[in-house]
Motif scaffolding. Structure first.
Motif, short mmCIF file in Angstrom:
data_model
loop_
_atom_site.label_atom_id
_atom_site.label_comp_id
_atom_site.label_asym_id
_atom_site.label_seq_id
_atom_site.Cartn_x
_atom_site.Cartn_y
_atom_site.Cartn_z
N LYS A 199 0.83 -1.20 0.00
CA LYS A 199 0.00 0.00 0.00
C LYS A 199 0.87 1.26 0.00
O LYS A 199 0.56 2.23 -0.67
CB LYS A 199 -0.92 0.01 1.22
CG LYS A 199 -2.07 -0.96 1.10
CD LYS A 199 -2.96 -0.87 2.33
CE LYS A 199 -4.06 -1.87 2.29
NZ LYS A 199 -4.93 -1.80 3.47
N MET A 200 1.95 1.23 0.77
CA MET A 200 2.83 2.39 0.83
C MET A 200 3.52 2.61 -0.52
O MET A 200 3.66 3.75 -0.96
CB MET A 200 3.87 2.21 1.93
CG MET A 200 3.29 2.27 3.32
SD MET A 200 4.48 1.92 4.62
CE MET A 200 5.67 3.19 4.37
N ALA A 201 3.94 1.55 -1.17
CA ALA A 201 4.59 1.69 -2.47
C ALA A 201 3.62 2.22 -3.51
O ALA A 201 3.98 3.05 -4.36
CB ALA A 201 5.15 0.34 -2.91
N LEU A 202 2.37 1.76 -3.46
CA LEU A 202 1.37 2.24 -4.40
C LEU A 202 1.09 3.72 -4.19
O LEU A 202 1.04 4.49 -5.15
CB LEU A 202 0.08 1.43 -4.27
CG LEU A 202 -1.06 1.82 -5.20
CD1 LEU A 202 -0.65 1.58 -6.65
CD2 LEU A 202 -2.30 1.05 -4.85
N SER A 203 0.94 4.13 -2.95
CA SER A 203 0.64 5.54 -2.69
C SER A 203 1.82 6.45 -3.03
O SER A 203 1.64 7.55 -3.55
CB SER A 203 0.22 5.74 -1.24
OG SER A 203 1.30 5.49 -0.38
N SER A 204 3.04 5.98 -2.79
CA SER A 204 4.20 6.80 -3.13
C SER A 204 4.40 6.86 -4.64
O SER A 204 4.83 7.89 -5.17
CB SER A 204 5.45 6.28 -2.43
OG SER A 204 5.80 5.01 -2.93
N ALA A 205 4.07 5.78 -5.33
CA ALA A 205 4.21 5.80 -6.79
C ALA A 205 3.19 6.74 -7.41
O ALA A 205 3.51 7.46 -8.36
CB ALA A 205 4.04 4.38 -7.35
N LEU A 206 1.98 6.74 -6.89
CA LEU A 206 0.95 7.64 -7.42
C LEU A 206 1.31 9.09 -7.16
O LEU A 206 1.14 9.95 -8.03
CB LEU A 206 -0.41 7.29 -6.83
CG LEU A 206 -1.01 5.95 -7.28
CD1 LEU A 206 -2.32 5.71 -6.53
CD2 LEU A 206 -1.22 5.93 -8.76
N SER A 207 1.83 9.39 -5.99
CA SER A 207 2.19 10.78 -5.69
C SER A 207 3.42 11.20 -6.49
O SER A 207 3.55 12.37 -6.87
CB SER A 207 2.43 10.96 -4.21
OG SER A 207 3.53 10.20 -3.78
N ALA A 208 4.33 10.25 -6.76
CA ALA A 208 5.50 10.59 -7.57
C ALA A 208 5.11 10.88 -9.00
O ALA A 208 5.67 11.77 -9.65
CB ALA A 208 6.51 9.45 -7.50
N LEU A 209 4.13 10.13 -9.51
CA LEU A 209 3.70 10.37 -10.89
C LEU A 209 2.97 11.70 -11.03
O LEU A 209 3.11 12.39 -12.04
CB LEU A 209 2.80 9.23 -11.35
CG LEU A 209 3.49 7.88 -11.58
CD1 LEU A 209 2.46 6.82 -11.91
CD2 LEU A 209 4.51 8.00 -12.71
N THR A 210 2.20 12.08 -10.03
CA THR A 210 1.44 13.32 -10.11
C THR A 210 2.32 14.55 -9.85
O THR A 210 1.95 15.65 -10.22
CB THR A 210 0.26 13.31 -9.14
OG1 THR A 210 0.76 13.10 -7.81
CG2 THR A 210 -0.73 12.23 -9.49
N SER A 211 3.47 14.36 -9.23
CA SER A 211 4.33 15.51 -8.93
C SER A 211 5.11 15.96 -10.17
O SER A 211 5.57 17.09 -10.21
CB SER A 211 5.29 15.17 -7.80
OG SER A 211 6.20 14.18 -8.20
#
Length: 50
Positions: free
Chosen positions: A37-49
């Motif tokens: 879950k942490m990897a998914l949330s960090s990947a999504l925030s990295a893509l949106t940044s």
């Protein structure tokens, strides 16, 4: 083995053992689920940044 020793040895889990087995499953599932879950949330925030 004498008959006295055979009566002392049982092949059973019991209530406490079963409860600990369930707890072990919950902890084991948490070890793999939380990092995913942490990897998914960090990947999504990295893509949106970007």
């Amino acid at each position: 083995m004498s008959s006295e020793n055979k009566s002392l040895l049982t092949k059973g889990i019991g209530g406490i053992g079963a409860a600990l087995l369930v707890l072990n499953g919950l902890i084991g599932a948490g070890i793999f689920a939380l990092p995913a879950k942490m990897a998914l949330s960090s990947a999504l925030s990295a893509l949106t940044s970007f």
